[in-house]
Design an enzyme around this catalytic site. Structure first.
Site, PDB file in Angstrom:
ATOM      1  N   GLU A  98       0.847  -1.190   0.000  1.00 47.87           N
ATOM      2  CA  GLU A  98       0.000   0.000   0.000  1.00 47.87           C
ATOM      3  C   GLU A  98       0.887   1.247   0.000  1.00 47.87           C
ATOM      4  O   GLU A  98       0.460   2.329   0.375  1.00 47.87           O
ATOM      5  CB  GLU A  98      -0.979  -0.010   1.173  1.00 47.87           C
ATOM      6  CG  GLU A  98      -0.366  -0.294   2.509  1.00 47.87           C
ATOM      7  CD  GLU A  98      -1.408  -0.429   3.615  1.00 47.87           C
ATOM      8  OE1 GLU A  98      -2.215   0.490   3.775  1.00 47.87           O
ATOM      9  OE2 GLU A  98      -1.380  -1.452   4.320  1.00 47.87           O
ATOM     10  N   CYS A 130      -3.400  -3.860   4.275  1.00 49.83           N
ATOM     11  CA  CYS A 130      -2.431  -4.858   4.765  1.00 49.83           C
ATOM     12  C   CYS A 130      -2.782  -6.285   4.346  1.00 49.83           C
ATOM     13  O   CYS A 130      -2.098  -7.231   4.718  1.00 49.83           O
ATOM     14  CB  CYS A 130      -2.313  -4.768   6.283  1.00 49.83           C
ATOM     15  SG  CYS A 130      -1.836  -3.132   6.831  1.00 49.83           S
ATOM     16  N   THR A 171       3.226   3.641  15.653  1.00 47.46           N
ATOM     17  CA  THR A 171       3.015   2.369  14.936  1.00 47.46           C
ATOM     18  C   THR A 171       3.529   2.452  13.487  1.00 47.46           C
ATOM     19  O   THR A 171       2.948   1.854  12.592  1.00 47.46           O
ATOM     20  CB  THR A 171       1.530   1.928  14.965  1.00 47.46           C
ATOM     21  OG1 THR A 171       0.729   2.911  14.305  1.00 47.46           O
ATOM     22  CG2 THR A 171       1.031   1.765  16.383  1.00 47.46           C
ATOM     23  N   SER A 220     -10.372   1.360  13.863  1.00 45.22           N
ATOM     24  CA  SER A 220      -9.660   0.291  13.163  1.00 45.22           C
ATOM     25  C   SER A 220      -9.341  -0.858  14.121  1.00 45.22           C
ATOM     26  O   SER A 220      -9.415  -2.028  13.742  1.00 45.22           O
ATOM     27  CB  SER A 220      -8.405   0.802  12.447  1.00 45.22           C
ATOM     28  OG  SER A 220      -7.357   1.020  13.337  1.00 45.22           O
ATOM     29  N   HIS A 252      -2.011 -10.524  11.903  1.00 45.73           N
ATOM     30  CA  HIS A 252      -1.541  -9.247  11.369  1.00 45.73           C
ATOM     31  C   HIS A 252      -1.202  -8.370  12.577  1.00 45.73           C
ATOM     32  O   HIS A 252      -2.035  -8.203  13.470  1.00 45.73           O
ATOM     33  CB  HIS A 252      -2.623  -8.595  10.512  1.00 45.73           C
ATOM     34  CG  HIS A 252      -2.337  -7.158  10.198  1.00 45.73           C
ATOM     35  ND1 HIS A 252      -1.120  -6.758   9.682  1.00 45.73           N
ATOM     36  CD2 HIS A 252      -3.082  -6.031  10.334  1.00 45.73           C
ATOM     37  CE1 HIS A 252      -1.141  -5.446   9.512  1.00 45.73           C
ATOM     38  NE2 HIS A 252      -2.319  -4.980   9.900  1.00 45.73           N
ATOM     39  N   LYS A 261      -4.522  -8.745  21.623  1.00 51.04           N
ATOM     40  CA  LYS A 261      -5.971  -8.527  21.815  1.00 51.04           C
ATOM     41  C   LYS A 261      -6.769  -9.565  21.024  1.00 51.04           C
ATOM     42  O   LYS A 261      -7.768 -10.084  21.503  1.00 51.04           O
ATOM     43  CB  LYS A 261      -6.370  -7.133  21.325  1.00 51.04           C
ATOM     44  CG  LYS A 261      -5.919  -5.994  22.225  1.00 51.04           C
ATOM     45  CD  LYS A 261      -6.288  -4.680  21.548  1.00 51.04           C
ATOM     46  CE  LYS A 261      -5.592  -3.517  22.185  1.00 51.04           C
ATOM     47  NZ  LYS A 261      -6.507  -2.490  22.642  1.00 51.04           N
ATOM     48  N   ASN A 294       5.459  -1.544  12.303  1.00 47.29           N
ATOM     49  CA  ASN A 294       4.426  -1.929  11.343  1.00 47.29           C
ATOM     50  C   ASN A 294       5.005  -1.949   9.936  1.00 47.29           C
ATOM     51  O   ASN A 294       5.597  -0.965   9.490  1.00 47.29           O
ATOM     52  CB  ASN A 294       3.279  -0.905  11.417  1.00 47.29           C
ATOM     53  CG  ASN A 294       2.030  -1.383  10.694  1.00 47.29           C
ATOM     54  OD1 ASN A 294       1.997  -2.466  10.132  1.00 47.29           O
ATOM     55  ND2 ASN A 294       0.993  -0.557  10.734  1.00 47.29           N
ATOM     56  N   SER A 327      -7.304  -2.946   6.250  1.00 44.25           N
ATOM     57  CA  SER A 327      -8.329  -1.931   6.490  1.00 44.25           C
ATOM     58  C   SER A 327      -9.085  -1.638   5.210  1.00 44.25           C
ATOM     59  O   SER A 327      -8.581  -1.803   4.103  1.00 44.25           O
ATOM     60  CB  SER A 327      -7.677  -0.646   7.006  1.00 44.25           C
ATOM     61  OG  SER A 327      -7.174  -0.867   8.295  1.00 44.25           O
TER      62      SER A 327
HETATM   63  N1  COA Z   1       1.611   1.856  30.563  1.00 48.71           N
HETATM   64  C1  COA Z   1       1.076   0.775  29.938  1.00 48.71           C
HETATM   65  N2  COA Z   1       0.085   0.870  28.999  1.00 48.71           N
HETATM   66  C2  COA Z   1      -0.347   2.088  28.674  1.00 48.71           C
HETATM   67  C3  COA Z   1       0.164   3.257  29.285  1.00 48.71           C
HETATM   68  C4  COA Z   1       1.180   3.101  30.275  1.00 48.71           C
HETATM   69  N3  COA Z   1       1.746   4.144  30.893  1.00 48.71           N
HETATM   70  N4  COA Z   1      -0.470   4.314  28.764  1.00 48.71           N
HETATM   71  C5  COA Z   1      -1.366   3.843  27.860  1.00 48.71           C
HETATM   72  N5  COA Z   1      -1.276   2.488  27.806  1.00 48.71           N
HETATM   73  C6  COA Z   1      -2.034   1.569  26.952  1.00 48.71           C
HETATM   74  C7  COA Z   1      -3.516   1.900  26.849  1.00 48.71           C
HETATM   75  O1  COA Z   1      -4.235   1.398  27.953  1.00 48.71           O
HETATM   76  C8  COA Z   1      -3.853   1.181  25.545  1.00 48.71           C
HETATM   77  O2  COA Z   1      -3.991  -0.192  25.779  1.00 48.71           O
HETATM   78  P1  COA Z   1      -5.350  -0.951  25.382  1.00 48.71           P
HETATM   79  O3  COA Z   1      -5.540  -0.697  23.923  1.00 48.71           O
HETATM   80  O4  COA Z   1      -5.071  -2.364  25.693  1.00 48.71           O
HETATM   81  O5  COA Z   1      -6.427  -0.329  26.199  1.00 48.71           O
HETATM   82  C9  COA Z   1      -2.597   1.368  24.715  1.00 48.71           C
HETATM   83  O6  COA Z   1      -1.557   1.721  25.636  1.00 48.71           O
HETATM   84  C10 COA Z   1      -2.705   2.467  23.672  1.00 48.71           C
HETATM   85  O7  COA Z   1      -3.209   3.605  24.302  1.00 48.71           O
HETATM   86  P2  COA Z   1      -4.239   4.570  23.566  1.00 48.71           P
HETATM   87  O8  COA Z   1      -4.600   5.661  24.483  1.00 48.71           O
HETATM   88  O9  COA Z   1      -5.343   3.785  22.956  1.00 48.71           O
HETATM   89  O10 COA Z   1      -3.267   5.110  22.408  1.00 48.71           O
HETATM   90  P3  COA Z   1      -3.503   6.099  21.227  1.00 48.71           P
HETATM   91  O11 COA Z   1      -4.706   6.945  21.440  1.00 48.71           O
HETATM   92  O12 COA Z   1      -2.196   6.775  21.015  1.00 48.71           O
HETATM   93  O13 COA Z   1      -3.832   5.155  19.980  1.00 48.71           O
HETATM   94  C11 COA Z   1      -3.414   3.568  18.241  1.00 48.71           C
HETATM   95  C12 COA Z   1      -3.124   3.958  19.695  1.00 48.71           C
HETATM   96  C13 COA Z   1      -2.861   2.176  17.946  1.00 48.71           C
HETATM   97  C14 COA Z   1      -4.923   3.535  17.989  1.00 48.71           C
HETATM   98  C15 COA Z   1      -2.737   4.586  17.301  1.00 48.71           C
HETATM   99  O14 COA Z   1      -1.359   4.443  17.458  1.00 48.71           O
HETATM  100  C16 COA Z   1      -3.094   4.427  15.843  1.00 48.71           C
HETATM  101  O15 COA Z   1      -4.049   5.039  15.376  1.00 48.71           O
HETATM  102  N6  COA Z   1      -2.335   3.569  15.084  1.00 48.71           N
HETATM  103  C17 COA Z   1      -2.565   3.328  13.687  1.00 48.71           C
HETATM  104  C18 COA Z   1      -3.775   2.445  13.397  1.00 48.71           C
HETATM  105  C19 COA Z   1      -3.593   1.013  13.734  1.00 48.71           C
HETATM  106  O16 COA Z   1      -2.507   0.552  13.936  1.00 48.71           O
HETATM  107  N7  COA Z   1      -4.718   0.280  13.746  1.00 48.71           N
HETATM  108  C20 COA Z   1      -4.711  -1.118  14.079  1.00 48.71           C
HETATM  109  C21 COA Z   1      -5.666  -1.944  13.281  1.00 48.71           C
HETATM  110  S1  COA Z   1      -5.079  -2.297  11.638  1.00 48.71           S
END
Ligand code: COA
Length: 403
Positions: A98, A130, A171, A220, A252, A261, A294, A327
């Protein structure tokens, strides 16, 4: 030995039924020689480091210098595993990505030339976020069922770019995975059991005018798990298999916690001992991904390589489930079965050395490299030599030049 039930039954043009095993004969990954440490990136972004290392399960992030684009990474992933005989037998190259560098010309055409593959070959690029390399694998199997003596080179190659200081920055990553698909494979048979599911959603996408991905991160994550539930439920219905039938699962992994998860969603279906065993295999399956980040289309297959290289107790005959998610979205659940002698075909030492020999960048240097751009006005740029076998050498008249 793998039983006959795994063999493909294919009725050829003259009506003769042939049975054969088709699958992965060799596989290898490439990641650039520089990376940024996730704890340092967290500190620079004023984030608790544990959020990246535990919350997302990432310790390092590969960075692509300007000399390594998806084409050169694809060639770098493939060349160490190809013999002259392979290059002669390959008549189909499929590049799943992609991160395409051209709207018209397939990256597979460049890769075909760089690798010196038999000229009487097909070369094509496939896209569905992906997921594309998975359909590349399935297409390769169909091709070999019809042309048993041929081999197909399937490569997944991507640079994950969300942008500096974005929520997706943690990521990102860069790399490619190459897989040689043939009859009588020496790593694993690809079983004829795939269940796919397609739905039209916007959870992650990249409009033509943007070099950065758009993402609705939480959505996502939810869709990844929801598609897993859908394809797994249908898979069980169609195959009568249970989770206990698998020695391991490979997911993935846009970030390694995502797969955890997914695994946790399925684990309640087996007893505690099996839960512990599958969790242990999962840890092996994310060793490399934690250090690369990633790589979009290649993430599932990097995880498979990590599992094969790092797991201590996989054996011939073991079946591994794979969950592919792209996605947009397409999800697919399918399985592979390891064959006798598969360990001899692994490039574990080469993979380990590649990761261990990388150079750590400061966050400031990573930001500079990240912002380097190729000219878009047709002017010439000559890039200096890097240490890889293949690299982008420059651009001229809107054309990419490789060496
Ligand atoms: N210690 C341990 N864990 C912690 C922490 C700390 N101090 N602070 C936060 N976390 C955990 C959160 O609890 C969360 O875990 P959970 O998902 O099991 O609840 C995780 O870290 C991520 O925190 P979050 O607040 O959700 O992060 P974010 O708002 O920065 O978003 C993504 C994370 C992955 C959604 C973001 O990086 C993203 O958009 N990535 C691209 C899209 C992607 O990869 N999608 C996946 C499907 S293909």
């Amino acid at each position: 030995m793998i039983g006959d039930k795994l063999r493909y039954t294919y009725r050829n043009d003259v009506g003769r039924v042939t049975n054969m095993n088709i699958g992965i004969d060799k596989l290898h990954f490439f990641t650039p020689h520089v990376y940024v440490d996730m704890e340092e990136l967290a500190e620079a972004r004023d984030v608790e480091p544990a959020k990246f290392t535990i919350g997302l399960g990432q310790t390092q992030q590969a960075v692509a210098p300007i000399t390594q684009d998806p084409v050169s990474m694809a060639a770098n992933a493939a060349w160490p595993i190809l013999t002259d005989d392979d290059k002669e037998a390959i008549d189909f190259i499929i590049v799943g990505s992609e991160s395409g560098v051209d709207q018209s010309k397939a990256m597979a055409v460049h890769v075909h030339q760089l690798l010196g593959i038999n000229p009487f070959a097909r070369a094509i690029e496939m896209k569905e976020a992906c997921y594309a390399a998975t359909v590349g694998l399935q297409t390769a199997v169909s091709h070999i069922a019809r042309h048993p003596e041929s081999k197909v080179l399937v490569i997944a190659t991507d640079i994950a770019r969300y942008g500096l200081n974005t929520s997706g920055e943690s990521t990102q990553g860069a790399g490619a995975v190459a897989m040689l698909i043939s009859k009588d494979p020496r790593v694993a048979v690809i079983n004829d059991d795939a269940v796919s599911y397609t739905g039209d959603i916007y959870d992650f996408w990249r409009p033509n005018y943007s070099t950065y991905a758009q993402v609705d991160g939480k959505f996502s994550n939810e869709q990844y798990l929801s598609y897993l539930e859908t394809v797994w439920t249908e898979y069980k219905k169609r195959t009568n298999k249970t989770l206990a039938d698998f020695k391991a699962l490979a997911f993935h992994l846009p970030y390694s916690k995502m797969g955890l998860k997914g695994l946790r969603q399925l684990l309640p279906e087996v007893d505690e001992a099996k839960q512990a065993a599958l969790t242990e295999q999962f840890e092996a399956s994310r060793v490399y991904n934690k250090r690369v980040g990633n790589i979009y289309t290649g993430s599932l297959y990097l995880s498979l390589i990590s599992l094969l290289d790092q797991s201590q107790d996989l054996q011939a005959g073991d079946t591994i489930a794979l969950y592919s998610y792209g996605s947009g979205a397409v999800g697919e659940f399918f399985s592979i079965t390891l064959v006798e002698g598969f360990k001899d075909m692994l490039a574990d030492e080469s993979h380990q050395a590649m990761l261990d020999n990388r150079i750590q960048l400061s966050v400031a240097d990573y930001e500079l490299i990240f912002q380097e751009e190729l000219p878009t006005d047709g002017s010439q740029l000559v890039l200096s030599e890097d240490e890889e076998q293949f690299q982008l050498a420059g651009v001229e008249d809107h054309k990419r030049l490789y060496k």
